[in-house]
Structures are given as structure tokens and as C-alpha cells.
Design a protein around this motif. Structure first.
Motif, short mmCIF file in Angstrom:
data_model
loop_
_atom_site.label_atom_id
_atom_site.label_comp_id
_atom_site.label_asym_id
_atom_site.label_seq_id
_atom_site.Cartn_x
_atom_site.Cartn_y
_atom_site.Cartn_z
N ARG C 303 -29.43 32.44 -3.51
CA ARG C 303 -28.66 33.23 -4.29
C ARG C 303 -27.55 32.74 -5.10
NH1 ARG C 303 -27.63 36.87 0.54
NH2 ARG C 303 -27.00 34.91 1.32
N SER C 304 -26.83 32.02 -4.32
CA SER C 304 -25.59 31.41 -4.69
C SER C 304 -25.76 30.49 -5.97
CB SER C 304 -24.69 30.55 -3.83
OG SER C 304 -24.54 31.70 -2.61
N GLU C 347 -18.18 32.23 -4.41
CA GLU C 347 -18.30 32.70 -2.95
C GLU C 347 -17.06 32.21 -1.91
OE1 GLU C 347 -21.84 30.58 -1.66
OE2 GLU C 347 -22.24 31.79 -0.07
N ASP C 432 -20.29 36.74 -6.20
CA ASP C 432 -21.03 36.23 -5.12
C ASP C 432 -20.19 36.67 -3.75
OD1 ASP C 432 -22.74 34.85 -3.23
OD2 ASP C 432 -22.19 32.88 -4.44
MG MG Z 1 -24.15 32.08 -0.90
#
Ligand code: MG
Ligand code: ATP
Ligand code: ATP
Ligand code: MG
Lengths: 322, 306, 508, 322
Positions: C303-304, C347, C432
Motif C-alpha cells: 500500500r505504501s 507514513e 498513509d
Molecule cells: Mg505502509
């Protein structure tokens, strides 16, 4: 890491201010000391002029170093680049090239060295230490080749005048150093690229993710450092009326020392032009003062190290953990 | 290439010579390397030339390993005997004589012969020149600038200091002023003189400097301070000669006859090659020429030696 | 295993660790003013409070990192003063600090037994014992991480587990964990809880800081709530409810955590076709203006990386990204992506989001240089104005725009990141883990902000590891598994189990 | 920051190995090149021995530098400390002190300089760069004072034998360098303090919070660096049969360059003794080879810089930013 804890000191007391400005205090202390020792000489117009003259070229090169160190890097090649630029200008003039083109080519050479540093560091990802150490080595070699190992002299009088001339009885290099310092200071403080340099020095990754073109900005910093060093070197040649491959080599170490001393001047501990100038002043005052007192050169060298330690220690007391 | 020995005869193998110098980054060093190579070519020597650019850590092992491979004679140019202890030991062990120029200021067991410029005469002639220029040294203030790491400079600086004191002059700053690095000699000397003059306005009548590069810095400082004090140097570089001719603060310098010293050294070596005779004396100090406005035009500068 | 919900055994009631009336000032500002904490042996004690309430500061004081400006610390009833971390360690007090986990350049085993733990004989490290003991700790946490790997090469989750293993390896009598689960997924959390419970049963006193209140109610015995540097209350978890805790924390009653959903437009904001990255494969989707698109998946599902590619900070191999009708070049760089209207809130806040030693205003200006400059010169007044606007809009708690971001609490730092990116007025906002390490009150604010942005026509794409959050804040949810999209559902009334099954790679 | 991503690279292909070991490849390439140019000389026993002899002291000092750089610091004073130690030993012996006590005192001086560095850096929290720059300056001054600026010679033959003697026709310094390197390698790898150094180099903050006595460990690293530099300096004096204040000053720059070259040899990019020795070998082979080819000294200097850049660039290709 310890920086986080620095703030733990008590409120804005006088003591704290003193600690904060340890380096400034050290400078003032040096001035007071030398003044007390030789009140008839030390703060006279002639001697102050003398000090300014002596540090003006170091100030320029330390300015170049400051730019690079704001970005969080080093440039070990500033001294070598300055020598090379001086040598190039001198050798061109000796072969009959007029002054202005000779200076422009020399500036171009400095810019080129800076560009190579920047490319190696920003684009090839070499560590600044190795890259500039390597270019330093090569550049000194090139300077030897340019001068054929000799000292070039007999430079045009108008050229020498750049380094030896006076305006209102103050040597020209002093003005040039002041102008360059102001330009660099403004560039660091008020231009977008200056803000980007600071940001990169704070965190490369955050800057990158904020849309800063990190590579271009670093490239620019090194290129400017090369160019400014070249100015310093050309002025040194003009000041001495001669150029050799090694002249001004010690400016590298001194420039780094000046920037480090200057970093202690402000709270955030970042390289900054004002601080650098304080550092340059410490170095200049110290060597002039010790000369005036007639201290033996070897003892001077010992004392220089001790004073650097004292100044930085004084400032670092505030960053003491807890 | 060089064809062995011209006259044929019994010269089965050529004379094997190791030459080394630590100072090949200086103009004189560069001349020496070229001149020795040329001579070796002419004489048909088998020459190994080792250049050390002041890095003894690198040069000494190279010379020693050449010694290990065998040689008939060693030629040392401008390398201080103090720095080549390990080479001297190796040469002694291998029983190879070292012929040296400008490698020590006194007689030394290290060398079969060491020919150098006469330091006493250098000091005397420069001090004399200053004496005349300032109208007598008595009571005058003279700064002496030296550089300790160089034995020649160190020697002549201390001789000069003695001569000045004997002539009744005061030594500015009380002692010989020391320049730390040859690389920044000019700037260091400039600052030394400039700072001294601020502390003691008009406080100098003469400045004696051990070599031209620093002398040029001292002269500049005097000019800038508007002082009429005179400077002397040593080396006869073209820059110094030009300054002397221009007639400013730079009064005189000293020419050391390197080409003739080399010639006579090569003469000693040829003699040794022929029948193994070693020079009778181990130390020879050759006279030098004072270069001032009167003869400056006739002197070949040391950085322009052919 | 789960009959732990009973009363803590009434054994030794002398607190294992007690902090009384702690005062701590930073630059004259009170971070703590009368904080109290009392932990008994054999309990898991939750330390709760909004961002900036002073939890981390209190922990740093009881472990000797900061010295308090006032108050006392008692260890087993005795007055103590810790000069540094090592002294506290020897007194049996060990903490795992927020957002500081591992040494990247040494091996996993060495990370676990760092410091005075390193087994040695006569100064020589005992390698066999080192590996055995490290292995034991990882086994407790059910982790199969190779012991010789460099810790820096592990995934973020694994790094956290290694850090936890280190804290567990110390045989501490008082174990303090500052938000250990912020970057963990359910799986690892469950393993961690099992270990913590068994430690408790051995009589270890555990202090547990978390913003995930469900966890607290599942795990802890008692709780202490802090607000504005003061301790408000300490009581048994059994006597509390989540709502009550929230209202005590924020000092007012908790509203609904998630705002009303809006209505997405039909204007396409971003279209992604067949994107291939390092680990992401075949990603295609569309997001509309006014829509909140949630992205879920297990840790390491890519995802990141997807967000990094979209934001221009990572190159992709192939595929196409179209924003507002224009196709982005294959490696645009962050600057071009920002110009095209894509902004990323990354993130890792501290290493990617904010420059800690720079001021709030400089941080915000950094991503907005074109707007606050003219002809290469920055305009100071505009920077201040932009920062002030951001600080008001996002209610950033700080002394002023010149305060250094490093001095702010985590939640406020996150708001600075948001402010920085929102000033760009992005068409597509990538976030994120937008609420990692953020308290409930601030969480609600951030959800409201997300909604408000959507209502103004932004497409928000948000990655989250917490299912309730994913469902609560999004309109539509994509789930990723091993770099691919494994499912798509509407958030309204989404089924937890279905989402989880997509997470584990089941496709329809 | 990029470090994290380097490791995620694909499997061990030949290409990768080449890139990884860029520095090793550069070393091999240099050797092959010089061998091809002068097959009759370059790889002969005599010349290899020569190279080893030439680099043995640099190897020792680079070992000292490695220790400090593992901890994430620098020591700019290693060269100066080694000169001072040599000077102290020499001047004591010249005043009649027997060899062993003279050496012990010189070692003590080196240890003391290292201790001062360590105290300033670990306890007063000065940056390693300023602190060691300052001590370097002072230490050179002290060395000038000890030698009165001259070159001290005429040292006892047994002392010189330490640097010039042979065992199985290999010079003693080579053995000593090997022994010291092995000791340092083992200390870095197997001892608790060695592992702590690595941990601190990886993250000071995490180490400190995990209970590592960071200050003591850093103090120890600098102290050892001082001691080992002193060994190098004493050997250099014995090797040359003389001691001066500046002798071996280049060893500082070269030691840093060697460590940096060595850092590129291993995956994690951390300073490591094996790599440092590769770096030392590159420097040694290069200078010897260029001498053998009779390259002009100035050109040599240019080439040296270029080769350092080439070697490091080759290795850094792998760490290219995405
Ligand atoms: Mg991540
Ligand atoms: N080094 C520091 N310098 C100045 N202020 C600080 C420092 N560390 C913390 N503060 C301030 O102290 C207060 C408490 O911060 P702390 O980190 O303890 O909060 P927290 O409860 O742990 O928050 P979070 O849940 O976000 O982690 C905050 O207002 C913060 O800005
Ligand atoms: N198990 C792993 N092994 C090797 N590298 C990993 C691993 N996990 C993550 N990484 C690397 O670390 C970086 C960051 O990982 P991170 O988990 O944040 O990204 P991600 O794969 O997008 O995960 P998530 O879906 O949890 O956000 C990625 O670029 C990835 O290459
Ligand atoms: Mg916290």
C-alpha cells in the motif's frame, strides 16, 4: 540527538545568554584580553584594518563552506579550488590574456570544480568527504601542472590592485568579502534555494517528499561553493601578486573551523553566515593578537587549538545532556 | 638510447646509479631530476631515479629496495640527512657510497661527500648587504625569519642572528621568527611583518629571511606599511631578482651554484667509477654569489636553470 | 488463556513504580504539572491521554532520560533518582520508546540483546548464547526473523517486533511500552498481548500507552488518564467505559468519531491503469472528486509503495497515471506530481513528514515554495500568513508559527504535515496511515477534515491498517494483497469478515 | 536513508557482485594494469614487499581511524598524534632515556591525546570534527616544540631496527601492521565493546536508550585510536630513523580515504577493517605503480584523485537512489 534535550535549560537568564553565545563571548574575551595587553596597538585603526585584511580571503572561503554545510555536507576542496583558480588566472595573464577574460576563465574553472563535486555527490551519491577529498587531490595536481610547480608572478598591476588597492584607506578585499558575505547571507535567508538548502540540511527525505529537487539544490550549493572559492583564490593571487599551487591551502581547515565555531552561535546549531563570520573573526583576532604579543609560532599553534576548544566548549555547555 | 661505454674496453656492465631527491615539486628539484638524467645519458650510466615529494614514508622504502637490487653508487639531491637514516643504513650495509648535494650542513659520516653552499658565507654576505643598506647595524632593529624543518635555512638563520647580534643590532621579537609551512610561507611572513609593524610602528630597519618566497611576503608587508626597511632572501628566484631590479624593499638574494656543484659531484662519481677512489673530504662548502641591483641582470634565476 | 479478565490478584500492594506530582518545563512551558502514576506489580496499566497530554514525557522522566523539575519517583516504595537510562535499567525499569526502535546496521540478534544485555565472557561476545537468547524472545512473539539479518533490512513491522523483543529480553520488573502497536497489525498484536499477559502473571508491572482504546479495554487492568500535563484519574478498567474515558481525556463528551459520508461526484480525479512497481502489480482504479477511497491490506501488501508511486517519490516500471485529464510522465518526481495536484502525507512522520529542527512555518512553506516566493525570493509575510492559516484551520497547538516542530506532540506534528500539503490545494490527497499515533479527539478532527476536503472536491486516497477506521472514513475501499488489488467494496455497511478475507488474498 | 533499500536488491548475480565489490574490482584492475605495463617489475617479490612496507604504517593508522568511524565519528588528529608520538620517543632517546621507557612514554602521550579527544566528544559533546581539528592543531604545535621544528635523528640502532629490521626477509613493520589489524578486527567483531561501537554507529539514540554506555564506549574508541596512532608514529620514526613534527601528516587524509573506500566493500556500508585494508592497498598500489611507470608527480596526484573517485563510484552504483 542531544539537541532535543538542549532546551531543558532554565529561562532566558543572563547566564544562559552567555552560554548560548559562548563563541561570541570567546571572541569578546579575546579582544578584551589583547586590548588589555596592548591597549596602544590592538584596537587602533591600523591594526583593525590589518586584521580585516588578513581574514578577508578566509572569510570568502568560509562563506563558500557555510553554504555547503547548511546543506549538511562538507567541502574539503575549497582551498585547492581557490589555489587552482588563482593559478589559472595568473598563468593566463602571463601568456598575455587580458585581465577580465583571465579572471572569467578562472571563475569558470572554480565553478567547474564545484559542479563536478556536486555531480559526484548529488547524482552519483558519493559521500561529500570522499568526493571532495578526491577532487581536492586532483585539483592540487592540476594546479601544480598549471604553475609547473613554480610561483607565478609579474602579474599586471591592475590585477594586483584588486588585492592590494585601497578605498578610503581600507583594502579592497575587505569590501569584496563584505559584499560576498552579504550576498551569501541573503541567498541563504531570502531565496527559495536558500530555504531549500536549509530544509535539505534538516532532512533530505522530508525535503524530497515535499517536492524539493534535492539533487539540483545540492548541485547548486557545491557549484556556488566552487565559484566563491575561486573568487577567494583569485583575490589571494592579486593580494600576494603571485600564485602557486599550494597557496591558501590552509584555508580549507580554517574555513571548516570557522563554520563549526559559527554553528555554536545560534540555537538550532545550524551553519549560518553570521556565525561563520564570528568564527573567522576569532581565528583572525587570535593570530593577529598572538603575533602582536610576539608569541612563538609553535606556541601559537598550540594556543589556537586550545582556544577553539574553549570557545566551542563554552557554547556546548548548553547542549549538555539533561 | 645510450650506447654503453664509448671506448669499448673492459666496461662489461654500465655504472649503476640510484638517484633520489625529496624535493622534486620545487623548481630546483625539477631541474635536478632533469639534469641528472641528462648526465646519466651522456655518461652511459644505468640510472634509477626516485622522486619523493617530501614523503619519506614513500621514498625511503623505494630507495632501499633499489639498493637491495644492487648499485654502484647513490646520488642524493637536496634530501636532509636526518630524514634518510634508513637509507644510509641500507647503503652502509650494502657498501655503496652516497654522493650528496645540499643534504647536510655539516660533515657527516653518512656521505662519501656532501657538497653544499657555504651557509656562513650566505649569512655573512646578506648581513653585510643589510649593514651597508641601513648605514650600520648598530642599534638597528632586524627581524630574522626562519623555517626550522629545513636544515639549511635553520643553519643560516641562526648564523645570521649571531652576526646581527654581534654587530649590535636588536633582534625584533627577541628571537628568530618561525614560518611553519613552506606552502604558506609568503602569507605567514607577510602577517608576521605586518603585525609586528602595527605593534611597533616604524619598528624595523631590516628583515632577514631564509628563503626568497617568504622574503617576498615580508617585502610586501614593508611596502604596504610604508616602511623603508630592507629585505634579503636566499635562492635567487626570478621573482626575487625582478624585485631587486625594481629597487623596492627587496635588497638582495643569494645565488647558490647548483649546476657547478652537480658537475663536481658527478666528477667525484666518475672518479669512483674508474678506479674506486673516494673523495678526500667528506664535506665541501661552495661559495655563493650575492645578487643585488648591480649584478641582478646577469644571474640565471634558480627556477630557470637549464 | 482468556480467563484473565478476573480481578488482579491482591498480592503486593506496594506500587512497583510510583511517580508523584511530577513537574517538567520545556522552555518555560509546562509539559507536566502535577503528573502522577502508580503501577502495581502484576498489572497492566494503561496510560491514556490526548496528543501532547504528557505521556511520553512522563515516561522519559521515570526512566531517567529527563530530570524532573519537581516531584518524586518511588521504586518499590523507595525514593529514587535516575541519572540516566542505565541506572533505571538496573533498577528494573525498562521502556520501549515511541518511534525509536532499532539500530539498522547491526544484526537482529544484537538488536534484541543490545546494551548491557549482550552475553559475554571476559569481554568477548558469546555468540551461541546471544543467538539462543534472541531466538527465545522472538519465539515468544511468534516471529520467524532470521537472527543474522541486518535489522535495517526488515520491514517496519518486523522492526517493531525486534524492538519489542529487546524490551522483553531485559527481565524488567517494570516494563513501559509507549504505543507499541501503532504500526502493527492484528496478528502481531495478538502475539504481543499473549506475552504481556504472561509477564503480568509473573508479577511484572506493565505500563501501556496507546490511542487504541479497544486494545486497552481488552488488555489492561487499570488505567490512568492524563490531560494537559496533569493526571486526572486512575481507576480499574472494569469500572470504565470507552465513552467515559474519551470524555475524560478530552475534557468534554465525545461526539461521533466519524462524520457523515458525503456524495462523490462523477468527475474523475485520478485514473491509474496497470501500474507496475517493485512489489505492486497490475494496479488499476479510478477515484472521483469528492470521494474518500480507503486502501486496506496487511503490512507489506504494497500500500505504501502504491502511494509513493502515485506521489512521484518512487519510480514505476510501467502503467499510466492520469490526473485531471493529463498523463503524468513515467518518473515525475515529487515536484511534478505536486504541480499536477497530487500530494502525499507520508507514513513515517518524523523521518518523512516534518523537519524536526525547523519551525512550523518553514515546514509548511517547504512544499509551497512557488506560492510563497517570487522570482526566486521568498516572501516572509506570506509564509507567516500561510502558517497561521494552516494552524487555525487545523487547530495546531503551538506557541506560534516559529516554534520548532520537534517540540510538538505527535498529533500536532501530523497536523503540520497536513497543513503543509493542504496549502497546495491538491486535487488528489494521498494519506498513509493518517491517524497513526494520534489520540481520539484529534482523530475525529482529522476524519472531519478529510470529509471536508472531499466536500470541497478533493479526492482523498487513504491507507489504513485499522479496519474500523477504514470503514468509518471511506466511501469505497480497495484491499491489497501481495501487491495486487484483491477486492473492492463500498464502505457503507461493509462486512469486516469479507474485508479480512480479501486481506488474506481471497478473491471473488 | 538509502541504506534500507540497498539490501532489497535482487539475487547474487555476477553483475551485482562486481558492483558490490567495486572497490575490490578497482584494486584488482589496478594490479592487473600495472602488471600488464611492467610485468618484469610490478609483481616481483621485491616490489610487493616494497608496497607492503610502504603501506604498513598507513595501515596501522587507518586501523585506528576505522575504530572511530565504526562509532560514526572522525578523527582528524590521528596523523598529528602519530607524529607527536614519534617525536616524543625520539627526543627522549636522544636525551638518553632507554628505548623501552621512551616508547612507553610516547604511547602514553598518544593515549592521552585520544583520551582528550574522547572526553571532549563523549562528555563535553563537541562534534568530532571540531574537537579533533582543534587537538590536531595543538598537537602539531606541541610536536614542533618537542622537535624544536627540526628533524630529530641519530636514534639508537635497536630502535631503528623496529622499523627497518627484517624477519624472513620481510620488514618488521609489515608483521606489526598485520598483528594490529587482526587485533582491531577481532576487537570490532567479537568483543562486547566492539559490538557496542557498531550499535552506536548505527544509532546513538537507540543505543543510549537501550542501556549502552555510549559515552564510555566512545571515549574508549578515541583512546584506542590515539594509542594505535602512536604505535604507527613510533614505527614511522623507527622506520625512517628520524622524527619530525610533520612527518606522516598525510596519513590522516589517506586513512580517512582508506576507510571510506573500505566502507563501500561491504553490504551495510559501515566502516570495517577488511575494507579499510583494501582501501590501504589501493592507495599503496596506486602510488607504487605510478612511480614505477615513472609518471610525473603532478600527474600522479591528479590520477590519485581520479582513481579514488572511480573506485567509490563503481561501488556506489548499487546504492543509487530510486
Ligand atoms: Mg505502509
Ligand atoms: N523536547 C521538548 N521540547 C519542548 N517541548 C516538548 C518537548 N517534548 C515534549 N514537549 C511538549 O510537552 C508536551 C507533552 O508531550 P508528550 O510527547 O509527552 O505528549 P504525549 O502525551 O506523549 O503525546 P502523543 O500521544 O502525541 O505521543 C507537549 O506539549 C509537547 O509539545
Ligand atoms: N519483508 C520485506 N522484505 C524486504 N523489504 C521489505 C519488506 N517489507 C517492506 N520492505 C521494504 O520496505 C519499504 C517500506 O515498507 P512498507 O511496509 O512501508 O511498504 P509497503 O510494502 O507498501 O507496506 P504497507 O502495505 O504495509 O504499507 C518498501 O519499499 C519495501 O521495499
Ligand atoms: Mg507520546
Amino acid at each position: 540527538m542531544t539537541r532535543t534535550f538542549t532546551v531543558a535549560a532554565p529561562a532566558r537568564s543572563v547566564g544562559r545568554l552567555l552560554l548560548h553565545g559562548g563563541t561570541v563571548v570567546a571572541l569578546v574575551a579575546l579582544i578584551v584580553f589583547f586590548f588589555a595587553m596592548r591597549p596602544d596597538v590592538f584596537l587602533t585603526f591600523v591594526n583593525v584594518k590589518n586584521i580585516l585584511f588578513q581574514v578577508s580571503i578566509l572569510a570568502i572561503i568560509a562563506g563558500a563552506q557555510t553554504v555547503v554545510m547548511v546543506v549538511g555536507d562538507f567541502d574539503l576542496s575549497v582551498g585547492a579550488t581557490s589555489s587552482l583558480a588563482g593559478a589559472v588566472a595568473a598563468s593566463l595573464m602571463l601568456t598575455g590574456v587580458p585581465i577580465v577574460p583571465a579572471i572569467l576563465v578562472a571563475l569558470g574553472v572554480g565553478l567547474l570544480v564545484g559542479l563536478v563535486n556536486g555531480l559526484l555527490i548529488a547524482y552519483v551519491n558519493l559521500s561529500a568527504f570522499v568526493a571532495t577529498l578526491a577532487t581536492m587531490t586532483s585539483v592540487i595536481g592540476v594546479a601544480y601542472l598549471v604553475t609547473a610547480g613554480t610561483t607565478l608572478f609579474d602579474l599586471p598591476a591592475e590585477f594586483n590592485n584588486l588585492g592590494q588597492g585601497r578605498l578610503f584607506n581600507i583594502p579592497l578585499p575587505v569590501y569584496i568579502a563584505i559584499v560576498i558575505s552579504i550576498i551569501l547571507w541573503a541567498a541563504l535567508r531570502f531565496t527559495t534555494v536558500g530555504r531549500q538548502w536549509h530544509a535539505i540540511g534538516g532532512s533530505v527525505e522530508v525535503s524530497r517528499l515535499s517536492g524539493v529537487n534535492v539533487r539540483r539544490a545540492r548541485l547548486l550549493a557545491f557549484t556556488i561553493a566552487g565559484l566563491v572559492s575561486a573568487i577567494g583564490g583569485i583575490l589571494l593571487a592579486a593580494r600576494l601578486g603571485s600564485a602557486s599551487a599550494v597557496q591558501g591551502g590552509d584555508n580549507m581547515m580554517f574555513s571548516v573551523a570557522a563554520v563549526f565555531l559559527g554553528m555554536t552561535v545560534i540555537k538550532s546549531g545550524v551553519a549560518n553566515l553570521g556565525g561563520t563570520m564570528v568564527g573567522v573573526a576569532i581565528i583572525g583576532v587570535m593570530s593577529n593578537g598572538l603575533n602582536i604579543l610576539g608569541v612563538n609560532a609553535y606556541v601559537q599553534q598550540v594556543v589556537t587549538g586550545l582556544i577553539i576548544i574553549a570557545a566551542v566548549t563554552l557554547s556546548s555547555l548548553k547542549t549538555r545532556e539533561r | 638510447g645510450c650506447s654503453g661505454s664509448g671506448g669499448g674496453g673492459d666496461a662489461a656492465k654500465p655504472f649503476k646509479v640510484i638517484a633520489f631527491t625529496s624535493g622534486n615539486q620545487t623548481p630546483v628539484g625539477a631541474w635536478w631530476v632533469k639534469a641528472v638524467t641528462q648526465k646519466a645519458d651522456e655518461l652511459g650510466w644505468d640510472l634509477t631515479m626516485i622522486q619523493g615529494d617530501f614523503d619519506f614514508q614513500k621514498m625511503n622504502p623505494a630507495v632501499e629496495s633499489a639498493i637491495g637490487q644492487g648499485a654502484d653508487a647513490i646520488l642524493d639531491g637536496y634530501t636532509d640527512v636526518a630524514s634518510i637514516g634508513s637509507i644510509v643504513t641500507a647503503a652502509k650495509d650494502a657498501d655503496i657510497p652516497i654522493f650528496a648535494m645540499d643534504s647536510a650542513t655539516k660533515e657527516s659520516d653518512a656521505f662519501a661527500i656532501n657538497i653544499t653552499a657555504n651557509q656562513q658565507q650566505i649569512a655573512d654576505s646578506t648581513v653585510n648587504a643589510l649593514d651597508k643598506a641601513v648605514g650600520g647595524l648598530k642599534g638597528k632593529s632586524v627581524m630574522v625569519i626562519g623555517h626550522d624543518p629545513h636544515p639549511g635555512i635553520r643553519e643560516r638563520a641562526s648564523l645570521a642572528e649571531k652576526a646581527f647580534t654581534a654587530a649590535g643590532a636588536t633582534i625584533a621579537g627577541g628571537d628568530i621568527q618561525k614560518v611553519k609551512s613552506p606552502a604558506t610561507g609568503r602569507t605567514e611572513a607577510l602577517a608576521l611583518v605586518a603585525d609586528y609593524l602595527t605593534a611597533h610602528p616604524n619598528g624595523l630597519d631590516a628583515v632577514w629571511v631564509g628563503w626568497d618566497d617568504a622574503a617576498l611576503g615580508a617585502a610586501k608587508a614593508l611596502t604596504e606599511a610604508g616602511s623603508s626597511a630592507k629585505v634579503t632572501g636566499v635562492d635567487a628566484t626570478s621573482e626575487a631578482i625582478a624585485q631587486i631590479e625594481a629597487g623596492g624593499n627587496f635588497l638582495a638574494t643569494v645565488e647558490q651554484p647548483w649546476p657547478s656543484i652537480l658537475d663536481s659531484l658527478v666528477g667525484h662519481m666518475t672518479a669512483f667509477h674508474k678506479d674506486g677512489t673516494l673523495p678526500k673530504t667528506k664535506f665541501e662548502a661552495v661559495d655563493t654569489t650575492l645578487v643585488d641591483a648591480s649584478n641582478a641582470a646577469t644571474i640565471t634565476p634558480s627556477d630557470k636553470l637549464k | 488463556m482468556t480467563l484473565t479478565r478476573e480481578e488482579p490478584r491482591v498480592q503486593d500492594l506496594t506500587p512497583a513504580l510510583e511517580a508523584v506530582d511530577i513537574v517538567k518545563r520545556f522552555d518555560g512551558v509546562h509539559a507536566l504539572s502535577g503528573a502522577r502514576l502508580s503501577v502495581r506489580p502484576g498489572e497492566i496499566h494503561a496510560l491514556l491521554g490526548e496528543n501532547g497530554a504528557g505521556k511520553s514525557t512522563l515516561i522519559k522522566i521515570v526512566t531517567g532520560i529527563y530530570s524532573p523539575d519537581g516531584g518524586q519517583i518511588l521504586r518499590g516504595g523507595e525514593l529514587v533518582e535516575f541519572a540516566n537510562v542505565r541506572v533505571a535499567h538496573r533498577a528494573g525499569i525498562v521502556a520501549l520508546y515511541q518511534e525509536l526502535s532499532i539500530v539498522p546496521t547491526i544484526s537482529v540478534a544484537e538488536n534484541i540483546l543490545l546494551g548491557e544485555q549482550l552475553p559475554s565472557r571476559a569481554g568477548i561476545v558469546d555468540q551461541a548464547s546471544l543467538r539462543r537468547r534472541a531466538r527465545q524472545q522472538l519465539d515468544r512473539l511468534n516471529q520467524k526473523i532470521p537472527l543474522r539479518r541486518l535489522a535495517g533490512s526488515l520491514s517496519p513491522v518486523q522492526q517493531t517486533m525486534v524492538a519489542l523483543a529487546r524490551a522483553l529480553a531485559t527481565d524488567a520488573r517494570v516494563l513501559i511500552l509507549d504505543e507499541p502497536t501503532a504500526s502493527l497489525t492484528d496478528h502481531e498484536i495478538r502475539d504481543l498481548f499473549a506475552v504481556l499477559r504472561s509477564l503480568r502473571d509473573e508479577g511484572v508491572a506493565i505500563v501501556y500507552v496507546s490511542h487504541r482504546l479497544e486494545e486497552v479495554f481488552e488488555l489492561c487492568d487499570r488505567l490512568t488518564i492524563m490531560r494537559n500535563g496533569e493526571t486526572i484519574v486512575t481507576k480499574d478498567v472494569a469500572d470504565s467505559t470507552i465513552d467515559e474515558v474519551i470524555s475524560t481525556m478530552v475534557g468534554r463528551s465525545a461526539g461521533d468519531l466519524y462524520p457523515e459520508r458525503g456524495t462523490a461526484t462523477t468527475t474523475v480525479a485520478i485514473t491509474v491503469t496497470n501500474l507496475q512497481g517493485r512489489r505492486v502489480k497490475n494496479i488499476s482504479f479510478t477515484a472521483h472528486a469528492g470521494e474518500v477511497l480507503g486502501i486496506g491490506g496487511l503490512a507489506g501488501s504494497g500500500r505504501s509503495e502504491l502511494l509513493r508511486i502515485l506521489s512521484g517519490s518512487q519510480k514505476h516500471r510501467s502503467g499510466e497515471i492520469v490526473v485531471g485529464g493529463a498523463t503524468l510522465p513515467s518518473s515525475p518526481g515529487v515536484g511534478r506530481a505536486l504541480d499536477a495536484g497530487i500530494a502525499l502525507v507520508p507514513e513515517e512522520r518524523r523521518s518523512q513528514g516534518v523537519i524536526l529542527r525547523a519551525s512550523i512555518q518553514d515546514n509548511i512553506a517547504l512544499a509551497n515554495i512557488p506560492e510563497v516566493s517570487a522570482l526566486g525570493w521568498v516572501r516572509g509575510a506570506q509564509i507567516v500568513e500561510m502558517a497561521k492559516r494552516g494552524m487555525t484551520d487545523l487547530q495546531i497547538k503551538a506557541r506560534g508559527p516559529r516554534q520548532h516542530v520537534g517540540e510538538l506532540s505527535g498529533g500536532n506534528q501530523q497536523k503540520v504535515v497536513l497543513a503543509k500539503m493542504l496549502a497546495r490545494k491538491p486535487k488528489v490527497l494521498l494519506m498513509d496511515e493518517p491517524t497513526r499515533g494520534i489520540d481520539v479527539g484529534t482523530k475525529a478532527e482529522i476524519y472531519r477534515l478529510i470529509r471536508q476536503l472531499a466536500a470541497e472536491g478533493t479526492a482523498v486516497i487513504a491507507v489504513s491498517s485499522e479496519l474500523p477506521e477504514l470503514i468509518g472514513m471511506s466511501d469505497r475501499i480497495l484491499i491489497m494483497h501481495e501487491g495486487e488489488v484483491s477486492g473492492e467494496v463500498a464502505a457503507e455497511g461493509a462486512d469486516d469478515e469479507l474485508l479480512l478475507s480479501y486481506c488474506y488474498g481471497k478473491t471473488d
